[in-house]
Scaffold this motif. Structure first.
Motif, PDB file in Angstrom:
ATOM      1  N   MET A  38       1.108  -1.272   0.123  1.00  0.00           N
ATOM      2  CA  MET A  38       0.027  -0.132   0.309  1.00  0.00           C
ATOM      3  C   MET A  38       0.842   1.222  -0.024  1.00  0.00           C
ATOM      4  N   LYS A  39       0.583   2.343  -0.921  1.00  0.00           N
ATOM      5  CA  LYS A  39       1.634   3.378  -1.042  1.00  0.00           C
ATOM      6  C   LYS A  39       1.270   4.297   0.007  1.00  0.00           C
ATOM      7  N   HIS A  40       0.199   4.178   0.901  1.00  0.00           N
ATOM      8  CA  HIS A  40       0.151   5.238   1.741  1.00  0.00           C
ATOM      9  C   HIS A  40       0.662   4.659   3.247  1.00  0.00           C
ATOM     10  N   LYS A  41       1.097   3.292   3.233  1.00  0.00           N
ATOM     11  CA  LYS A  41       1.340   2.667   4.532  1.00  0.00           C
ATOM     12  C   LYS A  41       2.403   3.450   5.389  1.00  0.00           C
ATOM     13  N   ILE A  42       2.475   3.704   6.609  1.00  0.00           N
ATOM     14  CA  ILE A  42       3.380   4.383   7.262  1.00  0.00           C
ATOM     15  C   ILE A  42       5.052   3.526   7.093  1.00  0.00           C
ATOM     16  N   LYS A  43       5.776   4.247   6.774  1.00  0.00           N
ATOM     17  CA  LYS A  43       7.170   3.672   6.374  1.00  0.00           C
ATOM     18  C   LYS A  43       7.879   3.488   7.547  1.00  0.00           C
ATOM     19  N   LEU A  44       8.861   2.703   7.613  1.00  0.00           N
ATOM     20  CA  LEU A  44       9.923   2.216   8.772  1.00  0.00           C
ATOM     21  C   LEU A  44      10.411   3.419   9.281  1.00  0.00           C
ATOM     22  N   ASP A  45      10.454   3.561  10.574  1.00  0.00           N
ATOM     23  CA  ASP A  45      10.964   4.683  11.208  1.00  0.00           C
ATOM     24  C   ASP A  45      10.287   6.192  10.793  1.00  0.00           C
ATOM     25  N   ASP A  46       9.089   6.107  10.683  1.00  0.00           N
ATOM     26  CA  ASP A  46       8.288   7.419  10.287  1.00  0.00           C
ATOM     27  C   ASP A  46       6.972   7.004  11.094  1.00  0.00           C
ATOM     28  N   PHE A  47       6.167   8.244  11.215  1.00  0.00           N
ATOM     29  CA  PHE A  47       4.863   8.285  12.155  1.00  0.00           C
ATOM     30  C   PHE A  47       3.780   8.754  11.093  1.00  0.00           C
ATOM     31  N   GLU A  48       4.190   9.234   9.707  1.00  0.00           N
ATOM     32  CA  GLU A  48       2.908   9.810   8.820  1.00  0.00           C
ATOM     33  C   GLU A  48       2.629   8.543   7.724  1.00  0.00           C
ATOM     34  N   GLY A  49       1.374   8.522   7.622  1.00  0.00           N
ATOM     35  CA  GLY A  49       0.758   7.603   6.713  1.00  0.00           C
ATOM     36  C   GLY A  49      -0.260   6.535   7.220  1.00  0.00           C
ATOM     37  N   TYR A  50      -0.522   5.738   6.655  1.00  0.00           N
ATOM     38  CA  TYR A  50      -1.704   4.860   7.137  1.00  0.00           C
ATOM     39  C   TYR A  50      -1.250   3.728   7.708  1.00  0.00           C
ATOM     40  N   GLY A  51      -1.834   3.211   8.742  1.00  0.00           N
ATOM     41  CA  GLY A  51      -1.632   1.902   9.543  1.00  0.00           C
ATOM     42  C   GLY A  51      -2.005   1.907  10.887  1.00  0.00           C
ATOM     43  N   SER A  52      -1.529   0.912  11.402  1.00  0.00           N
ATOM     44  CA  SER A  52      -1.792   0.804  12.936  1.00  0.00           C
ATOM     45  C   SER A  52      -0.829   1.538  13.827  1.00  0.00           C
ATOM     46  N   VAL A  53      -1.215   1.905  14.888  1.00  0.00           N
ATOM     47  CA  VAL A  53      -0.253   2.388  15.925  1.00  0.00           C
ATOM     48  C   VAL A  53       0.276   1.673  16.757  1.00  0.00           C
ATOM     49  N   VAL A  54       1.715   1.537  16.694  1.00  0.00           N
ATOM     50  CA  VAL A  54       2.415   0.429  17.677  1.00  0.00           C
ATOM     51  C   VAL A  54       2.950   1.331  18.741  1.00  0.00           C
ATOM     52  N   ARG A  55       2.313   0.913  20.016  1.00  0.00           N
ATOM     53  CA  ARG A  55       3.081   1.661  21.157  1.00  0.00           C
ATOM     54  C   ARG A  55       4.520   1.251  21.641  1.00  0.00           C
ATOM     55  N   SER A  56       4.726   2.153  22.594  1.00  0.00           N
ATOM     56  CA  SER A  56       6.227   1.625  22.971  1.00  0.00           C
ATOM     57  C   SER A  56       6.311   0.494  23.545  1.00  0.00           C
ATOM     58  N   ASP A  57       5.429  -0.264  24.217  1.00  0.00           N
ATOM     59  CA  ASP A  57       5.414  -1.405  24.736  1.00  0.00           C
ATOM     60  C   ASP A  57       5.053  -2.566  23.547  1.00  0.00           C
ATOM     61  N   GLY A  58       5.295  -2.263  22.006  1.00  0.00           N
ATOM     62  CA  GLY A  58       5.056  -3.157  21.079  1.00  0.00           C
ATOM     63  C   GLY A  58       3.805  -3.361  20.896  1.00  0.00           C
ATOM     64  N   LYS A  59       2.885  -3.141  21.661  1.00  0.00           N
ATOM     65  CA  LYS A  59       1.253  -3.578  21.341  1.00  0.00           C
ATOM     66  C   LYS A  59       0.849  -2.602  20.508  1.00  0.00           C
ATOM     67  N   LEU A  60      -0.220  -3.100  19.672  1.00  0.00           N
ATOM     68  CA  LEU A  60      -0.861  -2.268  18.851  1.00  0.00           C
ATOM     69  C   LEU A  60      -2.360  -1.578  19.477  1.00  0.00           C
ATOM     70  N   ASP A  61      -2.401  -0.399  19.050  1.00  0.00           N
ATOM     71  CA  ASP A  61      -3.831   0.100  19.732  1.00  0.00           C
ATOM     72  C   ASP A  61      -4.981  -0.478  18.768  1.00  0.00           C
ATOM     73  N   TRP A  62      -6.065  -0.457  19.254  1.00  0.00           N
ATOM     74  CA  TRP A  62      -7.339  -0.955  18.588  1.00  0.00           C
ATOM     75  C   TRP A  62      -7.778   0.063  17.655  1.00  0.00           C
ATOM     76  N   GLY A  63      -7.102   0.131  16.582  1.00  0.00           N
ATOM     77  CA  GLY A  63      -7.826   1.138  15.638  1.00  0.00           C
ATOM     78  C   GLY A  63      -6.585   1.331  14.528  1.00  0.00           C
ATOM     79  N   ASP A  64      -6.860   2.052  13.329  1.00  0.00           N
ATOM     80  CA  ASP A  64      -6.010   2.312  12.427  1.00  0.00           C
ATOM     81  C   ASP A  64      -6.072   3.794  12.379  1.00  0.00           C
ATOM     82  N   LYS A  65      -4.921   4.279  11.702  1.00  0.00           N
ATOM     83  CA  LYS A  65      -4.954   6.053  11.510  1.00  0.00           C
ATOM     84  C   LYS A  65      -4.164   6.336  10.210  1.00  0.00           C
TER      85      LYS A  65
END
Length: 170
Positions: free
Chosen positions: A1-28
């Motif tokens: 997907m061309k809008h996917k969050i790139k590695l080491d970036d925070f912009e784009g589309y995808g799941s939110v990975v928290r600092s503890d490695g878990k995913l938030d329940w939702g996409d952004k």
């Protein structure tokens, strides 16, 4: 997907990975919208033109509303509107769209981890009856009910620092 969050970036589309490695329940979908030269080249130009046009109008209206709110905040702080405009001139503006899919056990998941907004102000347009906004008062998180078709305005961490700074020189 061309809008996917790139590695080491925070912009784009995808799941939110928290600092503890878990995913938030939702996409952004998160992107910087202003100043224009700070926009990620792989995001905004790749959106369909009808969506881009709608978003450009939305971004401009949010910027206009932000200026009005900052003017009112400046008045409350006994600061000239011109000073507030200069303080936040060409400030960064970003947009974040959150999507929370249906969950059979909502009591077991968290949409977003508890946080404060590292912004001047946040304008929240909560749609589709998905509640979840809380404010922290006296070390207790309290749920906030937002009126239908209303915007919630949150004063962020940067404004708190500025308010402290401005009050010292008033």
């Amino acid at each position: 997907m061309k809008h996917k969050i790139k590695l080491d970036d925070f912009e784009g589309y995808g799941s939110v990975v928290r600092s503890d490695g878990k995913l938030d329940w939702g996409d952004k979908l998160y992107m910087t919208t202003n100043p224009i030269h700070m926009r990620e080249s792989h995001l905004f130009p790749e959106l369909p033109s009808s969506l881009r046009n709608t978003l450009e109008c939305y971004f401009q209206e949010m910027q206009n509303l932000s200026r009005k709110i900052l003017g009112m905040i400046g008045k409350t702080l006994n600061t000239e509107i011109k000073e507030m405009e200069e303080l936040f001139e060409d400030g960064m503006q970003s947009v974040r769209f959150n999507y929370y899919p249906p969950c059979s056990k909502p009591e077991l998941v968290m949409g977003l981890a508890p946080h404060s907004d590292a912004t001047v102000i946040t304008i929240l347009n909560q749609l589709n009856g998905v509640d979840g906004l809380h404010i922290k008062k006296d070390s207790v998180w309290i749920p906030v009910s937002i009126l239908p078709e209303a915007l919630a305005i949150n004063l962020g961490d940067i404004l708190e620092v500025c308010q402290t700074f401005l009050s010292r020189f008033s």
